[in-house]
Structures are given as structure tokens and as C-alpha cells.
Design a protein around this motif. Structure first.
Motif, mmCIF file in Angstrom:
data_model
loop_
_atom_site.group_PDB
_atom_site.id
_atom_site.type_symbol
_atom_site.label_atom_id
_atom_site.label_comp_id
_atom_site.label_asym_id
_atom_site.label_seq_id
_atom_site.Cartn_x
_atom_site.Cartn_y
_atom_site.Cartn_z
ATOM 1 N N UNK A 244 19.111 -14.767 11.466
ATOM 2 C CA UNK A 244 19.418 -13.365 11.742
ATOM 3 C C UNK A 244 20.761 -13.210 12.448
ATOM 4 N N UNK A 245 21.570 -14.281 12.440
ATOM 5 C CA UNK A 245 22.859 -14.239 13.096
ATOM 6 C C UNK A 245 22.814 -14.631 14.554
ATOM 7 N N UNK A 246 21.628 -14.633 15.126
ATOM 8 C CA UNK A 246 21.441 -15.048 16.517
ATOM 9 C C UNK A 246 20.650 -16.344 16.586
ATOM 10 N N UNK A 247 19.638 -16.462 15.733
ATOM 11 C CA UNK A 247 18.801 -17.660 15.651
ATOM 12 C C UNK A 247 18.854 -18.180 14.215
ATOM 13 N N UNK A 248 19.557 -19.287 13.961
ATOM 14 C CA UNK A 248 19.676 -19.777 12.583
ATOM 15 C C UNK A 248 18.376 -20.286 11.991
ATOM 16 N N UNK A 249 17.343 -20.494 12.833
ATOM 17 C CA UNK A 249 16.057 -20.967 12.324
ATOM 18 C C UNK A 249 15.102 -19.818 12.013
ATOM 19 N N UNK A 250 15.469 -18.599 12.371
ATOM 20 C CA UNK A 250 14.576 -17.456 12.161
ATOM 21 C C UNK A 250 14.394 -17.183 10.670
ATOM 22 N N UNK A 251 13.184 -16.820 10.297
ATOM 23 C CA UNK A 251 12.884 -16.464 8.913
ATOM 24 C C UNK A 251 12.211 -15.094 8.902
ATOM 25 N N UNK A 252 12.679 -14.219 8.030
ATOM 26 C CA UNK A 252 12.151 -12.857 7.930
ATOM 27 C C UNK A 252 11.650 -12.604 6.516
ATOM 28 N N UNK A 253 10.477 -12.027 6.439
ATOM 29 C CA UNK A 253 9.835 -11.760 5.145
ATOM 30 C C UNK A 253 10.160 -10.345 4.674
ATOM 31 N N UNK A 254 10.657 -10.262 3.448
ATOM 32 C CA UNK A 254 10.851 -8.978 2.773
ATOM 33 C C UNK A 254 9.771 -8.883 1.707
ATOM 34 N N UNK A 255 8.834 -7.973 1.899
ATOM 35 C CA UNK A 255 7.649 -7.900 1.035
ATOM 36 C C UNK A 255 7.549 -6.535 0.376
ATOM 37 N N UNK A 256 7.181 -6.536 -0.904
ATOM 38 C CA UNK A 256 7.041 -5.292 -1.645
ATOM 39 C C UNK A 256 5.686 -5.233 -2.337
ATOM 40 N N UNK A 257 5.132 -4.041 -2.391
ATOM 41 C CA UNK A 257 3.956 -3.736 -3.214
ATOM 42 C C UNK A 257 4.386 -2.661 -4.203
ATOM 43 N N UNK A 258 4.311 -3.006 -5.485
ATOM 44 C CA UNK A 258 4.753 -2.092 -6.537
ATOM 45 C C UNK A 258 3.539 -1.542 -7.268
ATOM 46 N N UNK A 259 3.461 -0.231 -7.341
ATOM 47 C CA UNK A 259 2.361 0.418 -8.059
ATOM 48 C C UNK A 259 2.916 1.118 -9.293
ATOM 49 N N UNK A 260 2.451 0.701 -10.454
ATOM 50 C CA UNK A 260 2.809 1.348 -11.713
ATOM 51 C C UNK A 260 1.605 2.170 -12.153
ATOM 52 N N UNK A 261 1.796 3.465 -12.271
ATOM 53 C CA UNK A 261 0.708 4.372 -12.660
ATOM 54 C C UNK A 261 1.256 5.362 -13.675
ATOM 55 N N UNK A 262 0.950 5.126 -14.929
ATOM 56 C CA UNK A 262 1.470 6.006 -15.968
ATOM 57 C C UNK A 262 2.977 5.904 -16.042
ATOM 58 N N UNK A 263 3.660 7.024 -15.789
ATOM 59 C CA UNK A 263 5.117 7.026 -15.845
ATOM 60 C C UNK A 263 5.736 7.054 -14.454
ATOM 61 N N UNK A 264 4.942 6.793 -13.428
ATOM 62 C CA UNK A 264 5.447 6.766 -12.057
ATOM 63 C C UNK A 264 5.430 5.344 -11.520
ATOM 64 N N UNK A 265 6.378 5.046 -10.632
ATOM 65 C CA UNK A 265 6.427 3.726 -10.029
ATOM 66 C C UNK A 265 6.793 3.868 -8.551
#
Length: 585
Positions: A244-265
Motif C-alpha cells: 500500500x506504499x507504506x507496508x510492502x507486505x500488505x495485501x488488499x482484496x478487491x472483490x466483486x459480486x456480479x448479478x446478471x438478471x435479464x438485461x440488467x447487470x
């Protein structure tokens, strides 16, 4: 009421697109900074009166797709106080901006005393104040340390320059070149305004509005029809940011939940980790831009060719959690946020890999370059530059190899590498080489894109440099993933060799100050992940890359089961058949 004519709608759509392209050409050719005129880290956009995107020229897609949120804020802020001849400046990430270094100029367009449209130019300026020239400093803990914030601000009022405002802006920015680039952005918007007025003089506002509505509605129908072909469901994916620029060992999770329903996302990033203490946070506008980039990749992979406008993105809903790495709480620093496009795109592609195997890409090498600043000994003037030429490879997809040295997923195929001679002329650096990195692409039936290797010498006085990126091998980053049997891509390595003979491995988000003249930087940027079984790749394609020096004979044998004859120019057919049969067995 005007009944839209489909042919006229197509003509007007292409005319508006041509106007945005002319604006970009004017901006690049009249700007002073190599970040604009060499790299093209900029966008130009035409909006309707309500701030809906009509057309955009997206050299830097992450900025283009994040240009609409600040205009919405501007429209609300100056409601009832927008006039012909106004010029409005903006960069603030806490009022719709995507990055404080990405400064936007917004110009309202009036026709017969009525507001009818807007033009906008936006680009990455060489300096925006803050504690470090150029803006990138991983030690920044809040927004005031990293940038001069510009909420909606009238620079021109009814055609008159507000000198007090202009002087305030210039007083907070180190480099005169930035003022010249802002003038170029105003000029590009002015050209766009003139062209739109000419268009309205010919067709009238009612005809123009009706046909732009038709274009937007038609685009939305096309995209919704495309989404309806996707299987309904809820899909999850994640990516990791290392350091993160301060701690080179830090790990951060970027997580997504994608919902596809008909023509909407819906793209829901609520499960993403909490915000970081330093500059590795992503404003919502930047995240929206990254999501739109991934979405356009998926939509166009199915063969749909469609210009980017408001209708294309109408089916998308985004959800962020306030206080997370994406959409942090005020006053978090965020200037690294655009670079997190890599993690956002990767999480989306992994989430949809099983549902849309024909459209997703394997893992991209996550972008790593440097932001450099110092004094040019040839002029005794300050110098700020970005080494955008440090490019990794994107991932392969079914039916296509990854493009070589494409670089950052936030600017796919549009933002350019600077000409090496221009880089030397405009900054105090001497290039040694810049070339493809052999054996860097993930193997597969369709291989990943190759990365690059480069080296240069620092010539400046008391230079400082900040790395901007991820996927650094020395930090334990995960290599770009392969898909459906494809091999992993390569990681990044960056080394400083000082004049006294000592060396330093440069991290992914690390500032190094006082770099002495004569220091050499050696950069190796990895390739993208492969797609599918490498033993299914035609041997003649493997041979061609061996002959071109991109692939070693050892890697051809190990990864593809292709034996190269002793002459290095032909295939050992018998051994190749045996190797591939043994692998299948």
C-alpha cells in the motif's frame, strides 16, 4: 415533435464523434507537456445539456469513463448560474473526480440563449501541487498532502477570465507548463463548442435532441439485447493488490459480486477490503471508469461494435461500500486509484470466466511504471515525467493471443508509449534499450501478450522517483493467471544500479529520493496469462516466435511440446509428435 430518421441519426452521431476526435487532436497538438502530446493521457467528450455522454475520444479510457460524474456535480452546483462563455475547472475526487492529477475543463454550449450541450477536456497534468512534484507520493496520508483540490470552479465567467481565480490556481501548481496545458484544454473545448453550434445552425436544437435521444436509446437496446444472451446468475471474483506504499507486505482484496438478471447487470464491490492508510485508494468515479472498461471488453468481444455513449452504460448498476478500498472516506489520499483498474478488471474477468468463457481474458500483467521529478541540468528547470513505455502484456482470450506490450488495462490500446528520442529530449534521461521481453508471455493455445524490458540512465539533479503499479516479483505478487489450461504470465522486476556499484530492488509503490546522476534503472515488465492447452497451439506459430527471438527453444519444448531442430529455424517433426503424444498420454 420531431420523428427521428435513422439515417440522419447515424449521420449526426458520427458528426458528434468526429467533433470529439477533432477536440482531442487539437488538444494533443497544442499542449506543452509530453504527458499530453506524446503519451495522450487525456480525453475529450461531448455531453448533452443534462450531462449524458454523446461521444468521447478516449485515449485514456479510465479518465474518459470517469468524466461524467464531475459534470453531474457541476450541473448541480451551478444550477441556474451557467452562462454562455463560462469555463469551469474541476479535479476534486470528493466531488466526482477520478484522480486529482486528472484535471477537467467543462464548457457549456448555448444556442439561441438556451443551454444545449457541454464539451469537456480532461487530462493528467504534470503537477497539481501537494507535497511532491508530479503528485505521486506513497507517504501522503490525506488529500491535502497529495494535491491542490479544485471543486467546481469558474475560471471564465460569461467569456471573461477571472484573473483572481486563475492566479490562485497557478500559485498552487509548480510548473508553468500546466497552465499552458489548461489553456490547450480550453481551446479544445472551444473548438467543440463552435462545431456543435454549427451543427445546430444547420439542423436546429429540436432535431438534434430528438436524434441524439434516438442514438442513446438504440445503443441501450443493443447492449441490453447482448446482456440477455448472458446466463442469469450471481458470479464472484477477486484480485489482490500487494503493498500500500507504506507496508510492502500488505495485501488488499478487491472483490466483486456480479448479478446478471435479464438485461440488467450489477457490479457490487461491497466485500472489498477496508481503505488503506496511504494513497492506494480508488475513488468511486475511477472505479466506475474501470468497470465500464471491463464491461466494454465483454460486450465487444461478442462482435458488437458500438460507440460509447450514455445508452451503452444504462444497464449497469454499481455498488460500493463507503470506507472501503473502493470509495474511501474523506479525506483519504487516492492518487494511486486509477492504477487499481487492473485489480477491478481482473476481479470481473475471473468472476465471469465460467459464465462467459468466449469473452473473458486471462490475467493481465499489472501495470508498473515510474513518476520521476528533478531538475534538468540542461535548462536548470524542474522536470516531471511518466515512464509509460514500461509495458506489460495483457491476457489471451479464446481465439486471440494477447496484444504485445499493450500495458495498462485502464488505457487499452489507446494511450501511447512516448517516442524514445522525445523522452530523451524532454526529460533528463538517456535510454539504453526498449524491447520485447523474451519468454514473458503465458503459454496456451492462445498465448498472453509479451512484456517489455528497458533501461535508462538518470542525468538529472537530485531526482526522485515513485513507482506506480503492482505485480512486483520481490514483493511476492501473484503472477497473471492463465485460463482453461493456459500458463501464468510474468511478474515485474525493477532495479536501480547506483554509481557506487550498489543496487536496489524498487518496489511497486515506493518513493526513492535523491537518486544520483549516473544511476541506471533496469526494468522487466512481464507478459499476460495464456488461454487453453498450449499443446494445441500450431507448431508453426511457436517456431515463428522462436525465430523472432521472442520465445526460447527451451520454452518451446517445455511449454508447447515443440522441438526446434539444431539449425534453430525448423521444427523437429518426429520429436514434436513424440512430446505431444507423451503429454496427452
Amino acid at each position: 415533435m420531431t420523428t427521428p430518421d435513422p439515417i440522419l441519426a447515424s449521420v449526426l452521431q458520427r458528426r458528434v464523434q468526429a467533433i470529439s476526435h477533432e477536440m482531442a487532436t487539437v488538444l494533443m497538438r497544442s499542449s506543452r507537456s509530453p504527458i499530453f502530446n506524446e503519451i495522450g493521457d487525456l480525453v475529450t467528450v461531448v455531453f448533452d445539456r443534462d450531462g449524458r455522454t454523446l461521444a468521447q475520444t478516449e485515449y485514456a479510457s479510465i479518465i474518459a469513463n470517469g468524466a461524467q460524474p464531475p459534470l453531474q456535480r457541476i450541473i448541480e452546483y451551478f444550477a441556474g448560474d451557467v452562462h454562455d462563455g463560462d469555463v469551469i475547472l474541476h479535479n476534486d475526487v470528493y466531488s466526482g473526480g477520478n484522480q486529482n492529477a486528472d484535471v477537467g475543463v467543462f464548457v457549456p454550449i448555448f444556442w439561441r440563449d438556451q443551454l444545449v450541450a457541454w464539451t469537456a477536456s480532461k487530462g493528467h497534468v504534470a503537477d497539481i501541487g501537494g507535497m511532491t512534484a508530479g503528485g505521486y507520493d506513497p507517504r501522503a496520508r490525506d488529500v491535502w498532502q497529495e494535491a491542490f483540490r479544485i471543486p467546481p470552479l469558474k475560471l471564465h465567467d460569461r467569456g471573461e477570465l477571472r484573473r483572481d481565480v486563475w492566479d490562485l490556481v497557478r500559485a498552487n501548481i509548480r510548473l508553468d507548463i500546466v497552465a499552458e496545458d489548461i489553456k490547450a484544454m480550453i481551446g479544445a473545448c472551444t473548438i467543440g463548442r463552435r462545431r456543435i453550434v454549427d451543427l445546430l445552425d444547420r439542423y436546429g436544437a429540436e432535431t438534434f435532441d430528438a436524434h441524439m435521444d434516438y442514438v442513446i436509446e438504440a445503443s441501450e437496446r443493443q447492449v441490453r439485447a447482448e446482456i440477455e444472451r448472458w446466463p442469469d446468475g450471481v458470479y464472484r471474483g477477486e484480485s489482490w493488490m500487494v503493498s500500500d506504499g507504506l507496508d510492502p507486505t500488505a495485501r488488499y482484496r478487491v472483490a466483486v459480486e456480479i448479478t446478471v438478471a435479464g438485461s440488467d447487470i450489477t457490479f457490487d464491490f461491497s466485500a472489498t477490503d477496508d481503505q488503506a492508510p496511504g494513497f492506494t485508494n480508488m475513488p468511486a468515479a475511477s472505479a466506475i471508469g474501470a468497470i465500464r472498461i471491463a464491461f466494454l471488453m465483454l460486450v465487444t468481444a461478442g462482435g458488437l461494435s458500438i460507440p460509447a455513449n450514455h445508452g451503452v452504460f444504462a444497464p449497469i448498476r454499481t455498488v460500493f461500500r463507503k470506507g472501503s478500498l473502493i470509495d474511501p472516506r474523506f479525506p483519504a489520499s487516492t492518487i494511486f486509484g486509477n492504477q487499481m483498474c487492473d485489480e477491478v478488471v481482473e476481479a470481473i474477468m475471473l468472476a465471469l470466466s465460467d459464465a462467459l468463457p468466449d469473452r473473458v481474458t486471462a490475467g493481465w500483467n499489472q501495470f508498473l511504471c515510474t513518476a520521476l521529478n528533478g531538475v534538468d541540468p540542461r535548462t536548470d528547470e524542474p522536470s516531471v515525467s511518466l515512464t509509460i513505455f514500461q509495458r506489460g502484456g495483457p491476457g489471451a482470450m479464446r481465439g486471440a493471443d494477447g496484444y504485445d506490450a499493450l500495458g495498462f488495462s485502464g488505457t487499452p490500446g489507446s494511450m501511447r508509449s512516448p517516442d524514445m528520442e522525445m523522452f530523451e529530449l524532454s526529460t533528463p534521461h538517456l535510454m539504453h534499450y526498449y524491447e520485447y521481453l523474451p519468454d514473458s508471455a503465458g503459454h496456451g493455445e492462445w498465448r498472453g501478450g509479451y512484456g517489455t524490458r528497458s533501461s535508462w540512465t538518470f542525468l538529472g539533479v537530485d531526482e526522485a522517483g515513485t513507482t506506480i503499479g503492482d505485480d512486483v516479483a520481490s514483493e511476492g505478487a501473484d503472477p497473471p493467471h492463465g485460463l482453461f489450461g493456459g500458463g501464468e504470465g510474468g511478474l515485474n522486476e525493477l532495479t536501480l544500479r547506483f554509481p557506487d556499484g550498489t543496487t536496489k530492488a524498487w518496489g511497486s509503490k515506493e518513493i526513492v529520493e535523491g537518486i544520483p546522476a549516473g544511476t541506471v534503472c533496469v526494468s522487466r515488465n512481464g507478459g499476460g496469462g495464456g488461454y487453453g492447452d498450449a499443446r494445441q497451439r500450431p507448431p508453426e506459430l511457436v517456431l515463428a516466435e522462436v525465430r523472432d527471438g521472442l520465445l526460447s527453444a527451451e520454452a518451446a519444448r517445455r511449454d508447447y511440446g515443440v522441438a526446434i531442430a539444431a539449425d534453430g529455424r525448423t521444427i523437429d517433426e518426429q520429436t514434436t509428435r513424440r512430446l505431444r503424444q507423451e503429454e496427452r498420454a
